[in-house]
Design a protein around this motif. Sequence first.
Motif, short mmCIF file in Angstrom:
data_model
loop_
_atom_site.label_atom_id
_atom_site.label_comp_id
_atom_site.label_asym_id
_atom_site.label_seq_id
_atom_site.Cartn_x
_atom_site.Cartn_y
_atom_site.Cartn_z
N ASN A 64 -8.32 1.56 -8.03
CA ASN A 64 -7.27 2.15 -7.20
C ASN A 64 -7.00 3.59 -7.64
O ASN A 64 -6.96 4.52 -6.83
CB ASN A 64 -6.01 1.28 -7.35
N ASP A 65 -6.88 3.78 -8.96
CA ASP A 65 -6.51 5.10 -9.48
C ASP A 65 -7.64 6.10 -9.31
O ASP A 65 -7.39 7.30 -9.14
CB ASP A 65 -6.13 4.97 -10.96
N LEU B 238 -4.60 1.69 -0.14
CA LEU B 238 -4.87 1.30 -1.52
C LEU B 238 -3.84 0.25 -1.93
O LEU B 238 -2.66 0.55 -2.10
CB LEU B 238 -4.78 2.52 -2.45
N LYS C 256 -4.90 5.39 3.10
CA LYS C 256 -6.12 4.86 2.45
C LYS C 256 -6.03 3.36 2.26
O LYS C 256 -7.01 2.70 1.90
CB LYS C 256 -6.30 5.52 1.08
N GLU D 52 4.03 7.26 -10.78
CA GLU D 52 3.33 6.46 -9.77
C GLU D 52 2.88 5.18 -10.46
O GLU D 52 2.35 5.20 -11.56
CB GLU D 52 2.15 7.26 -9.20
N GLY E 36 -6.93 7.13 -5.70
CA GLY E 36 -5.62 7.61 -5.28
C GLY E 36 -4.83 8.41 -6.29
O GLY E 36 -3.69 8.80 -6.01
N ARG F 288 -2.06 8.46 0.70
CA ARG F 288 -2.40 7.26 -0.08
C ARG F 288 -2.18 6.00 0.76
O ARG F 288 -3.00 5.08 0.75
CB ARG F 288 -1.50 7.25 -1.33
N HIS F 289 -1.08 5.96 1.49
CA HIS F 289 -0.78 4.81 2.35
C HIS F 289 -1.88 4.65 3.39
O HIS F 289 -2.30 3.53 3.70
CB HIS F 289 0.58 5.06 2.99
N THR G 137 3.32 3.99 -1.76
CA THR G 137 3.40 4.52 -3.12
C THR G 137 4.70 4.06 -3.77
O THR G 137 5.77 4.18 -3.19
CB THR G 137 3.35 6.06 -3.09
N THR H 17 0.83 -1.20 0.00
CA THR H 17 0.00 0.00 0.00
C THR H 17 0.87 1.26 0.00
O THR H 17 0.33 2.37 0.01
CB THR H 17 -0.93 0.04 1.23
N TYR I 112 4.21 11.98 -7.47
CA TYR I 112 3.83 13.13 -6.66
C TYR I 112 5.06 13.95 -6.30
O TYR I 112 6.08 13.41 -5.91
CB TYR I 112 3.14 12.64 -5.38
N MET J 202 -2.44 11.40 -5.39
CA MET J 202 -2.52 11.61 -3.94
C MET J 202 -1.12 11.62 -3.31
O MET J 202 -0.23 10.88 -3.74
CB MET J 202 -3.38 10.50 -3.33
#
Length: 202
Positions: free
Chosen positions: A66-67, A83, A81, A159, A70, A78-79, A32, A30, A190, A73
């Motif tokens: 997922n995208d 995802l 969340k 990403e 996130g 993001r972590h 990034t 999860t 990001y 993000m």
Amino acid sequence: MDTEMSPVFAGMANTATPIACAKGCGSCCTLTVEVSADELFALVNYLEQTLDETALAALKTRALKNDAIGHGMEPLARHRKRLVCPVQDPATKACLGHAARPNPCQGYVSVSLPDCEADHANPPQRVERPAMSGILTDLVGGCRDQALASAGMPKTRFELTAGLLAAWREPDAEGRWLAGEDIFPDAKAYVATNQSIPPKTD
Ligand code: SF4
């Protein structure tokens, strides 16, 4: 690289550092993941060669979901969340692209499963890792940048999920990237605009 790094490998073997990572954990998937375009294409090609049509379609569906949440993000948000990377098999938590997983995935090594589980449950938490894993990850990334520069290619990072979707969306993506086209403008990694940690939202 093997020659230059042989003393380092010997040192790692001598310390007999216990590695907690094992197939089917997937707690770190999860985080990034930032990849170069060549890593993206290597992973895409591997997945297309090894997965059947149904599994590949399911992976693409997971990537879209997922995208949708996130995209773009900030990594810690993001972590939080949780995802999960779409390349992870939901049934087994194994990486479906293990042999072609990107450098950050190869280099993320933990010596403490409880640390990883705590970070997964309530990020961010400190995860104890062998120093050499970070050094090797940086070394491989630096060598990749040098190789890309020597070939006249940009070292831009993307990403992972957004990059996979872009690679599948764009016709002849690899050929166009090799020809110098900027084909992933919406998938770039990001870039922090300040150092603040985002508030926890869930
Ligand atoms: S590519 Fe594989 S190892 Fe890397 S985050 Fe995705 S599932 Fe995990």
